[in-house]
Motif scaffolding. Structure first.
Motif, PDB file in Angstrom:
ATOM      1  N   UNK A 182      17.479  64.904  -4.362  1.00  0.00           N
ATOM      2  CA  UNK A 182      18.528  64.077  -3.789  1.00  0.00           C
ATOM      3  C   UNK A 182      18.285  62.923  -3.643  1.00  0.00           C
ATOM      4  N   UNK A 183      17.006  62.305  -3.557  1.00  0.00           N
ATOM      5  CA  UNK A 183      16.669  61.009  -3.176  1.00  0.00           C
ATOM      6  C   UNK A 183      16.540  60.309  -4.802  1.00  0.00           C
ATOM      7  N   UNK A 224      24.009  58.545  -8.675  1.00  0.00           N
ATOM      8  CA  UNK A 224      25.311  59.396  -8.444  1.00  0.00           C
ATOM      9  C   UNK A 224      26.171  58.713  -7.311  1.00  0.00           C
ATOM     10  N   UNK A 225      25.883  57.891  -6.284  1.00  0.00           N
ATOM     11  CA  UNK A 225      26.442  57.026  -5.373  1.00  0.00           C
ATOM     12  C   UNK A 225      27.129  55.948  -6.259  1.00  0.00           C
ATOM     13  N   UNK A 270      29.654  65.922  -1.402  1.00  0.00           N
ATOM     14  CA  UNK A 270      30.259  67.077  -2.266  1.00  0.00           C
ATOM     15  C   UNK A 270      29.367  67.507  -3.071  1.00  0.00           C
ATOM     16  N   UNK A 271      28.970  66.386  -3.909  1.00  0.00           N
ATOM     17  CA  UNK A 271      28.327  66.853  -5.305  1.00  0.00           C
ATOM     18  C   UNK A 271      26.993  67.440  -4.867  1.00  0.00           C
ATOM     19  N   UNK A 272      25.991  66.839  -4.015  1.00  0.00           N
ATOM     20  CA  UNK A 272      25.177  67.380  -3.588  1.00  0.00           C
ATOM     21  C   UNK A 272      25.023  68.985  -3.164  1.00  0.00           C
ATOM     22  N   UNK A 273      26.072  69.093  -2.305  1.00  0.00           N
ATOM     23  CA  UNK A 273      26.256  70.550  -1.854  1.00  0.00           C
ATOM     24  C   UNK A 273      26.706  71.374  -3.085  1.00  0.00           C
ATOM     25  N   UNK A 324      27.430  66.067 -15.431  1.00  0.00           N
ATOM     26  CA  UNK A 324      28.768  66.518 -15.747  1.00  0.00           C
ATOM     27  C   UNK A 324      29.380  67.086 -14.465  1.00  0.00           C
ATOM     28  N   UNK A 325      28.613  67.545 -13.594  1.00  0.00           N
ATOM     29  CA  UNK A 325      29.373  68.325 -12.393  1.00  0.00           C
ATOM     30  C   UNK A 325      29.765  67.010 -11.651  1.00  0.00           C
TER      31      UNK A 325
END
Ligand code: ZN
Lengths: 191, 186
Positions: A25-26, A32-33, A52-55, A76-77
């Motif tokens: 995540x880090x 992403x953010x 939501x993306x990471x979940x 892509x997600x």
């Protein structure tokens, strides 16, 4: 099969390592953010969507195919999540389409000129102005510029993520940069 | 040679032209001030784009995600607890069922209705009531089958359905208490 850094992490995550997921995540959080916030232009929505993306990534990680690059799959997600959100909440207007907004921005750009009073700006200020302008261009151009320069992806990766042919991706990025150049020139913001 | 279109300059910058075409553009850039300026603008932009202005993501993102996903993971102990809770519930169903026939538990509860453990009596009374209505439904279904098909379902099937009911009940409680707290909005 030789695993890259991401894939080693993913194997550990699938084995139940909490720490590895935090590390993953880090690693992706910033790209992403920043992509999300420049797409939706709202802090709260950006935070929500990034979470939501990471979940989502976590919940579908077992479906990830190790033959492909993780980053492309993940981006892509992320892209689909953002586009879905924008489609459902079509309130975003591309500022550069309206003339009156250009006027408003002219005033803003005057405020932006450094204390010397000349548009002989420092390199950093050009950069800041450039990235502010990126936020104003129509979404179909903005998304590709963000993927190319913010997420640092190759043309073929962007094509895979956006579902567009590589040729279209290239042409649109060229078109986007032309738009940016003309806008910055019009505002006299080049150094 | 006429002036360069934006696209040509960009291709030139990306080095995606044939060497012949590239040298033609190089030559034009030397003589044409206007195109030179455009070219320099693209160079400046390329530098600016290649070095994006990033916003630091708020620390809450990683924290919230970790909180949300690692609560949802079922552990061996939670699975064990689920099975144990089902067994306890099943045993109490059976106990209340057998007790229901001679009513001794209910009688005992009536005698201690003033005690501090009164609420346990209330709970058992409620369970007894549920059970007796389930039993009554069972009896009428049984009667129905006896009249129409001339068969007797029997107490085994009744016991089995009570077991399933216990499992569903425990799972519902589990979903309500455990899963929901994991999905809470932050
Ligand atoms: Zn020229």
């Amino acid at each position: 099969m030789l695993l890259d850094d991401d894939q080693v992490l993913i194997e550990k995550i699938l084995d139940g390592s909490k720490l590895s997921f935090e590390e993953l995540m880090k690693k992706y959080n910033k790209k992403i953010y920043n992509f999300v916030i420049r797409m939706v232009r709202n802090d709260e929505v950006a935070i929500e969507l990034t979470q939501d993306f990471f979940i989502k990534i976590f919940s579908v990680l077992h479906k990830y195919n190790f033959q492909y690059k993780f980053s492309t799959w993940a981006y892509r997600i992320c892209y689909n999540l953002v586009i879905d959100h924008i489609r459902k909440n079509q309130v975003y207007v591309d500022s550069l389409n309206g003339d009156n907004i250009s006027q408003k921005r002219l005033v803003e750009s005057k405020n932006f000129i450094s204390e010397d009073g000349f548009d002989n700006l420092e390199k950093d200020e050009v950069k800041t102005y450039l990235w502010k302008t990126v936020d104003q261009i129509p979404m179909k151009y903005r998304e590709l510029i963000l993927m190319r320069y913010l997420q640092e992806l190759k043309y073929d990766e962007i094509a895979e993520i956006s579902g567009l042919p590589v040729g279209t991706v290239k042409n649109r990025i060229f078109k986007a940069k032309e738009l940016l150049r003309k806008e910055i020139e019009k505002d006299g913001m080049f150094a | 040679m006429e002036c360069l279109r934006d696209e040509k300059i960009q291709h030139y910058l990306e080095k995606s032209l044939s060497s012949v075409e590239a040298s033609r553009i190089r030559d034009h850039l030397i003589v044409c001030k206007k195109c030179q300026l455009k070219y320099q603008q693209y160079v400046q932009m390329e530098n600016g784009l290649a070095d994006p202005v990033y916003t630091e993501p708020p620390a809450q993102i990683v924290k919230n995600v970790m909180k949300r996903i690692y609560v949802k993971l079922p552990t061996y102990s939670s699975i064990f607890a689920l099975i144990a809770a089902s067994m306890v519930l099943l045993v109490s169903w059976i106990y209340i069922y057998f007790d229901f026939s001679n009513n001794s538990l209910i009688q005992a509860l009536k005698l201690t209705s003033n005690s501090t453990y009164n609420w346990i009596g209330q709970v058992i009374k409620i369970i007894s009531n549920i059970f007796s209505s389930v039993y009554a439904i069972f009896k009428s279904i049984n009667k129905f089958f006896e009249i129409i098909f001339n068969v007797n379902i029997g107490i085994e099937i009744f016991g089995f359905s009570v077991l399933i009911l216990s499992m569903i009940l425990v799972y519902a409680i589990y979903l309500l208490l455990v899963k929901r707290s994991g999905k809470q909005k932050i």
